[in-house]
Scaffold this active site. Sequence first.
Site, PDB file in Angstrom:
ATOM      1  N   ASN A  53      -0.923  69.367 -23.693  1.00 39.04           N
ATOM      2  CA  ASN A  53      -1.003  68.646 -22.426  1.00 39.04           C
ATOM      3  C   ASN A  53      -1.289  69.604 -21.282  1.00 39.04           C
ATOM      4  O   ASN A  53      -2.023  69.289 -20.340  1.00 39.04           O
ATOM      5  CB  ASN A  53       0.302  67.885 -22.166  1.00 39.04           C
ATOM      6  CG  ASN A  53       0.491  66.744 -23.148  1.00 39.04           C
ATOM      7  OD1 ASN A  53      -0.390  65.922 -23.340  1.00 39.04           O
ATOM      8  ND2 ASN A  53       1.647  66.706 -23.779  1.00 39.04           N
ATOM      9  N   HIS A  79       5.900  73.330 -35.692  1.00 36.04           N
ATOM     10  CA  HIS A  79       6.345  71.948 -35.577  1.00 36.04           C
ATOM     11  C   HIS A  79       6.966  71.464 -36.884  1.00 36.04           C
ATOM     12  O   HIS A  79       6.525  71.826 -37.978  1.00 36.04           O
ATOM     13  CB  HIS A  79       5.170  71.031 -35.217  1.00 36.04           C
ATOM     14  CG  HIS A  79       4.633  71.288 -33.852  1.00 36.04           C
ATOM     15  ND1 HIS A  79       5.146  70.696 -32.722  1.00 36.04           N
ATOM     16  CD2 HIS A  79       3.641  72.105 -33.429  1.00 36.04           C
ATOM     17  CE1 HIS A  79       4.489  71.130 -31.660  1.00 36.04           C
ATOM     18  NE2 HIS A  79       3.564  71.979 -32.065  1.00 36.04           N
ATOM     19  N   GLY A 125       2.342  68.948 -30.549  1.00 36.15           N
ATOM     20  CA  GLY A 125       3.205  68.175 -31.435  1.00 36.15           C
ATOM     21  C   GLY A 125       2.546  66.891 -31.891  1.00 36.15           C
ATOM     22  O   GLY A 125       2.722  66.459 -33.043  1.00 36.15           O
ATOM     23  N   GLU A 143      11.232  69.710 -27.662  1.00 30.62           N
ATOM     24  CA  GLU A 143      10.483  70.960 -27.583  1.00 30.62           C
ATOM     25  C   GLU A 143      11.424  72.150 -27.468  1.00 30.62           C
ATOM     26  O   GLU A 143      12.364  72.126 -26.660  1.00 30.62           O
ATOM     27  CB  GLU A 143       9.531  70.935 -26.381  1.00 30.62           C
ATOM     28  CG  GLU A 143       8.391  69.955 -26.538  1.00 30.62           C
ATOM     29  CD  GLU A 143       7.238  70.269 -25.592  1.00 30.62           C
ATOM     30  OE1 GLU A 143       6.733  71.414 -25.644  1.00 30.62           O
ATOM     31  OE2 GLU A 143       6.853  69.383 -24.808  1.00 30.62           O
ATOM     32  N   CYS A 190       0.039  74.867 -25.279  1.00 31.70           N
ATOM     33  CA  CYS A 190       0.520  73.568 -24.800  1.00 31.70           C
ATOM     34  C   CYS A 190      -0.675  72.641 -24.667  1.00 31.70           C
ATOM     35  O   CYS A 190      -1.558  72.873 -23.829  1.00 31.70           O
ATOM     36  CB  CYS A 190       1.246  73.717 -23.464  1.00 31.70           C
ATOM     37  SG  CYS A 190       1.769  72.145 -22.750  1.00 31.70           S
ATOM     38  N   CYS A 215       4.001  65.887 -25.966  1.00 27.42           N
ATOM     39  CA  CYS A 215       3.698  67.240 -26.454  1.00 27.42           C
ATOM     40  C   CYS A 215       2.358  67.168 -27.166  1.00 27.42           C
ATOM     41  O   CYS A 215       2.245  66.510 -28.206  1.00 27.42           O
ATOM     42  CB  CYS A 215       4.790  67.741 -27.393  1.00 27.42           C
ATOM     43  SG  CYS A 215       4.433  69.352 -28.146  1.00 27.42           S
ATOM     44  N   GLY A 216       1.355  67.836 -26.617  1.00 29.19           N
ATOM     45  CA  GLY A 216       0.010  67.753 -27.187  1.00 29.19           C
ATOM     46  C   GLY A 216      -0.093  68.386 -28.558  1.00 29.19           C
ATOM     47  O   GLY A 216      -0.620  67.782 -29.498  1.00 29.19           O
ATOM     48  N   ASN A 223       8.055  78.186 -21.018  1.00 33.38           N
ATOM     49  CA  ASN A 223       8.938  77.029 -21.118  1.00 33.38           C
ATOM     50  C   ASN A 223       9.971  77.035 -19.987  1.00 33.38           C
ATOM     51  O   ASN A 223      10.131  78.028 -19.266  1.00 33.38           O
ATOM     52  CB  ASN A 223       9.650  77.029 -22.474  1.00 33.38           C
ATOM     53  CG  ASN A 223       8.687  76.874 -23.626  1.00 33.38           C
ATOM     54  OD1 ASN A 223       7.897  75.939 -23.667  1.00 33.38           O
ATOM     55  ND2 ASN A 223       8.735  77.804 -24.570  1.00 33.38           N
TER      56      ASN A 223
END
Length: 283
Positions: A73, A167, A229, A217, A71, A226-227, A62
């Site tokens: 994306n 999440h 998410g 995030e 992640c 956010c993929g 991050n």
Amino acid sequence: MKFTKMQGCGNDYVYVNCFSETVEHPEEVAKMVSDRHFGIGSDGLILIRPSQVADFEMAMYNADGSRGEMCGNGIRCVAKYVYDFGLTDKTSISVETLAGIKYLDLTVKNGKVEKVRVNMGAPILTPAEVPVDTTLFPDTSDAVIAQPLNVAGKEYKVTCASMGNPHCVIFMDEDVRRLDLEKIGPDFENHPAFPKRVNTEFVNVIDETHLRMRVWERGSGETLACGTGTCATVVAAILNGLTKDAVDVELLGGSLYIEWDRAANLVYMTGPATVVFNGEIDI
């Protein structure tokens, strides 16, 4: 250090090919390259490494230097990178992550990857595995679904899930585009209910096949997408009886198509991946 900046729905990372580059102290490098004034500017750093158990390994950091498990994306961009830059000629690949091995199918047009479908695996709902502190919820026998949580003096109904990282999903009547995420995001991220911090999704239900979402995030703040998410949000929507099993999710940076095959208990994410530019920086 040679790098490529890439983005998926505006969720941008600096990618380094560790087949040819060596990155020491990636936590510090992530903080440096992510700075949008003094660095390259990104939501974090992703290293593409050799793997003993998959075609490639993705190591994701991050913007604050903390290591992320997964992640969504970012992994699509990894798929585009390894195909477009000649590390593989396969259109179905496996990628090792801290959240396990993920399997990706690449759609290629004119010799370049246009979009990627990712098998994101099974959603994790067991509170201890998300993780959430069950003592702060009234009913967590099986999962945290539409449970009340007091955050900074206001009660929210939250649904919690993990897609390899934690999440917290909140469905709202208020237009999420008007939320002050800079103010409320950190209160969720650092809430004692979430021992490993949490990514928080704020969601409007447009109809049974269409959601609108913003995301805060952990470790990066608000991002354009956010993929994981988005996957957690669709799982939460289905569990709350709000949508069908296949949903388009509108994010600030674009749209993702999410399917939950409940018979197989697998979540699939389909979306774009784009190269922004290549460069070299002293570290």
